[in-house]
Design a protein around this motif. Structure first.
Motif, PDB file in Angstrom:
ATOM      1  N   ARG A  23       0.693  -1.345  -0.006  1.00  0.00           N
ATOM      2  CA  ARG A  23       0.067   0.038  -0.177  1.00  0.00           C
ATOM      3  C   ARG A  23       0.670   1.350   0.003  1.00  0.00           C
ATOM      4  N   HIS A  24       1.900   1.241   0.773  1.00  0.00           N
ATOM      5  CA  HIS A  24       2.746   2.238   0.777  1.00  0.00           C
ATOM      6  C   HIS A  24       4.286   1.963   0.879  1.00  0.00           C
ATOM      7  N   ALA A  25       5.310   3.022   0.374  1.00  0.00           N
ATOM      8  CA  ALA A  25       6.745   2.824   0.373  1.00  0.00           C
ATOM      9  C   ALA A  25       7.029   3.180   1.704  1.00  0.00           C
ATOM     10  N   LEU A  26       8.198   2.723   2.463  1.00  0.00           N
ATOM     11  CA  LEU A  26       8.499   3.116   3.730  1.00  0.00           C
ATOM     12  C   LEU A  26       9.913   3.330   3.580  1.00  0.00           C
ATOM     13  N   GLU A  27      10.155   4.853   3.780  1.00  0.00           N
ATOM     14  CA  GLU A  27      11.537   5.357   3.585  1.00  0.00           C
ATOM     15  C   GLU A  27      12.742   4.461   4.479  1.00  0.00           C
ATOM     16  N   GLY A  28      13.733   4.247   3.596  1.00  0.00           N
ATOM     17  CA  GLY A  28      14.567   3.550   4.263  1.00  0.00           C
ATOM     18  C   GLY A  28      14.688   2.214   3.951  1.00  0.00           C
ATOM     19  N   SER A  29      13.571   1.650   3.514  1.00  0.00           N
ATOM     20  CA  SER A  29      13.299   0.319   3.292  1.00  0.00           C
ATOM     21  C   SER A  29      13.438   0.089   1.848  1.00  0.00           C
ATOM     22  N   PRO A  30      14.814  -1.172   1.482  1.00  0.00           N
ATOM     23  CA  PRO A  30      14.994  -1.218  -0.029  1.00  0.00           C
ATOM     24  C   PRO A  30      14.047  -2.425  -0.624  1.00  0.00           C
ATOM     25  N   ALA A  31      12.849  -2.355  -0.568  1.00  0.00           N
ATOM     26  CA  ALA A  31      11.749  -3.430  -0.673  1.00  0.00           C
ATOM     27  C   ALA A  31      11.106  -3.480  -1.967  1.00  0.00           C
ATOM     28  N   LEU A  32      11.817  -3.006  -3.189  1.00  0.00           N
ATOM     29  CA  LEU A  32      11.133  -2.889  -4.377  1.00  0.00           C
ATOM     30  C   LEU A  32      10.498  -4.445  -4.916  1.00  0.00           C
ATOM     31  N   ALA A  33      11.217  -5.429  -4.729  1.00  0.00           N
ATOM     32  CA  ALA A  33      10.980  -6.812  -5.128  1.00  0.00           C
ATOM     33  C   ALA A  33       9.705  -7.185  -4.164  1.00  0.00           C
ATOM     34  N   HIS A  34      10.035  -6.954  -2.964  1.00  0.00           N
ATOM     35  CA  HIS A  34       9.025  -7.391  -1.759  1.00  0.00           C
ATOM     36  C   HIS A  34       7.691  -6.673  -1.949  1.00  0.00           C
ATOM     37  N   CYS A  35       7.735  -5.436  -2.541  1.00  0.00           N
ATOM     38  CA  CYS A  35       6.389  -4.775  -2.643  1.00  0.00           C
ATOM     39  C   CYS A  35       5.753  -5.192  -3.959  1.00  0.00           C
ATOM     40  N   ALA A  36       6.475  -5.571  -4.828  1.00  0.00           N
ATOM     41  CA  ALA A  36       5.906  -6.010  -5.934  1.00  0.00           C
ATOM     42  C   ALA A  36       5.365  -7.554  -5.766  1.00  0.00           C
ATOM     43  N   GLY A  37       5.859  -8.388  -4.856  1.00  0.00           N
ATOM     44  CA  GLY A  37       5.278  -9.588  -4.518  1.00  0.00           C
ATOM     45  C   GLY A  37       4.178  -9.398  -3.737  1.00  0.00           C
ATOM     46  N   LYS A  38       3.996  -8.515  -2.757  1.00  0.00           N
ATOM     47  CA  LYS A  38       3.190  -8.728  -1.692  1.00  0.00           C
ATOM     48  C   LYS A  38       1.956  -7.961  -2.522  1.00  0.00           C
ATOM     49  N   GLY A  39       2.120  -6.890  -3.326  1.00  0.00           N
ATOM     50  CA  GLY A  39       1.061  -6.530  -4.170  1.00  0.00           C
ATOM     51  C   GLY A  39       0.394  -7.597  -5.031  1.00  0.00           C
ATOM     52  N   GLY A  40       1.165  -8.537  -5.703  1.00  0.00           N
ATOM     53  CA  GLY A  40       0.688  -9.471  -6.266  1.00  0.00           C
ATOM     54  C   GLY A  40      -0.043 -10.542  -5.337  1.00  0.00           C
ATOM     55  N   VAL A  41       0.324 -10.826  -4.317  1.00  0.00           N
ATOM     56  CA  VAL A  41      -0.527 -11.641  -3.339  1.00  0.00           C
ATOM     57  C   VAL A  41      -1.937 -10.929  -2.870  1.00  0.00           C
ATOM     58  N   ARG A  42      -1.909  -9.818  -2.651  1.00  0.00           N
ATOM     59  CA  ARG A  42      -3.149  -8.950  -2.501  1.00  0.00           C
ATOM     60  C   ARG A  42      -4.093  -9.336  -3.486  1.00  0.00           C
ATOM     61  N   ALA A  43      -3.407  -9.097  -5.040  1.00  0.00           N
ATOM     62  CA  ALA A  43      -4.490  -9.323  -5.998  1.00  0.00           C
ATOM     63  C   ALA A  43      -4.999 -10.689  -6.207  1.00  0.00           C
ATOM     64  N   MET A  44      -4.034 -11.869  -5.883  1.00  0.00           N
ATOM     65  CA  MET A  44      -4.487 -12.985  -6.027  1.00  0.00           C
ATOM     66  C   MET A  44      -5.333 -13.323  -5.246  1.00  0.00           C
ATOM     67  N   THR A  45      -5.218 -12.976  -3.999  1.00  0.00           N
ATOM     68  CA  THR A  45      -6.319 -13.554  -2.849  1.00  0.00           C
ATOM     69  C   THR A  45      -7.847 -13.040  -3.512  1.00  0.00           C
ATOM     70  N   ARG A  46      -7.814 -11.768  -4.118  1.00  0.00           N
ATOM     71  CA  ARG A  46      -9.270 -11.611  -4.552  1.00  0.00           C
ATOM     72  C   ARG A  46      -9.673 -12.375  -5.382  1.00  0.00           C
ATOM     73  N   GLN A  47      -8.840 -12.898  -6.324  1.00  0.00           N
ATOM     74  CA  GLN A  47      -9.247 -13.898  -7.352  1.00  0.00           C
ATOM     75  C   GLN A  47      -9.698 -15.292  -6.826  1.00  0.00           C
ATOM     76  N   LEU A  48      -8.744 -15.571  -5.815  1.00  0.00           N
ATOM     77  CA  LEU A  48      -9.005 -16.783  -4.958  1.00  0.00           C
ATOM     78  C   LEU A  48     -10.494 -16.960  -4.486  1.00  0.00           C
ATOM     79  N   ALA A  49     -10.889 -15.665  -3.835  1.00  0.00           N
ATOM     80  CA  ALA A  49     -11.988 -15.464  -3.171  1.00  0.00           C
ATOM     81  C   ALA A  49     -13.087 -15.743  -4.016  1.00  0.00           C
ATOM     82  N   MET A  50     -13.181 -15.132  -5.294  1.00  0.00           N
ATOM     83  CA  MET A  50     -14.135 -15.451  -6.479  1.00  0.00           C
ATOM     84  C   MET A  50     -14.116 -17.021  -6.817  1.00  0.00           C
ATOM     85  N   GLU A  51     -12.942 -17.451  -7.144  1.00  0.00           N
ATOM     86  CA  GLU A  51     -13.168 -19.008  -7.446  1.00  0.00           C
ATOM     87  C   GLU A  51     -13.374 -19.774  -6.279  1.00  0.00           C
ATOM     88  N   GLY A  52     -13.189 -19.446  -5.170  1.00  0.00           N
ATOM     89  CA  GLY A  52     -13.307 -20.498  -3.836  1.00  0.00           C
ATOM     90  C   GLY A  52     -14.911 -20.296  -3.600  1.00  0.00           C
TER      91      GLY A  52
END
Length: 237
Positions: free
Chosen positions: A130-159
């Protein structure tokens, strides 16, 4: 409200450490039959990025119990680095450790979640989705967790037609062995985290486990497709 998960079969990945261990302990205290999964130090040792091994693990669990009522996908791996220093191999490893690890376990568990008729899948996004945190080099982590958030919505629909609810929790900064090492290496980072927080303390694994317990229980029977921030208010302003 004791024994809120009495008789339920719960699989918790990443159960040897941090948030996964907190969830596994709390679920067991609330009456669930918990199968903890990790590379080591858990009930079941498994490399959850090994497709064949993950499939075999869940088939064994399904054969033993006939169903899985709760799946907590807490296992994760990430490399934290600034974009100019991030190697492509580490980027790919992080996306696998944040996304593939959730996909493979959930796909393997799906037939047994369907057999439950009232199952709950709990994934972990992040305040970093949801947001960037100053001082945290979390580029790949941000992308991955954003994907988890989107994946979960799709799983909710399929489930939904199968009685499977899927939700994600978005933790803020939680103290674990890994984050404690980061704080030790950069003591000033604690102040940056607290500057974002409305509640002036760092989170503990049980702060997340309480939310996971609610999502796993029938108290949350009308909740699916949600992403719940548990982050001391860090993303609320």
């Amino acid at each position: 409200m004791a024994e809120r998960l009495q008789g339920r079969v719960a699989v918790v990945t990443g159960a040897a450490n941090g948030i996964g261990r907190g969830c596994a302990r709390m679920f067991a205290q609330e009456g669930a039959h918990v199968i903890g999964v990790d590379r080591d130090g858990a009930d079941e040792a498994c490399d959850l990025l090994d497709e064949a091994a993950t499939g075999a693990l869940f088939r064994r669990i399904g054969a033993a119990h006939g169903r899985i009522d709760i799946l907590v996908n807490a296992a994760a791996f990430a490399v934290f680095e600034w974009i100019e220093a991030m190697r492509y191999a580490d980027w790919k490893a992080t996306l696998a450790g944040e996304l593939d690890i959730v996909f493979l376990a959930t796909r393997a568990a799906w037939p047994f979640l369907k057999a439950s008729g009232s199952a709950s899948v709990i994934n972990f996004a992040s305040a970093n989705a949801r947001h960037a945190l100053e001082g945290s080099p979390a580029l790949a982590h941000c992308a991955g967790k954003g994907g988890v958030r989107a994946m979960t919505r799709q799983l909710a629909m399929e489930g939904a037609p199968h009685g499977i609810r899927a939700n994600s929790i978005a933790p803020g900064f939680i103290r674990t062995a890994a984050t404690d090492r980061h704080l030790a290496a950069d003591p000033a980072f604690r102040d940056k985290v607290l500057a974002k927080n409305m509640i002036q303390r760092l989170g503990e694994p049980e702060d997340i486990a309480w939310c996971a317990l609610w999502l796993a229980s029938t108290e949350a029977r009308y909740v699916t497709g949600a992403d719940i921030p548990v982050d001391a208010g860090a993303t609320a302003w």
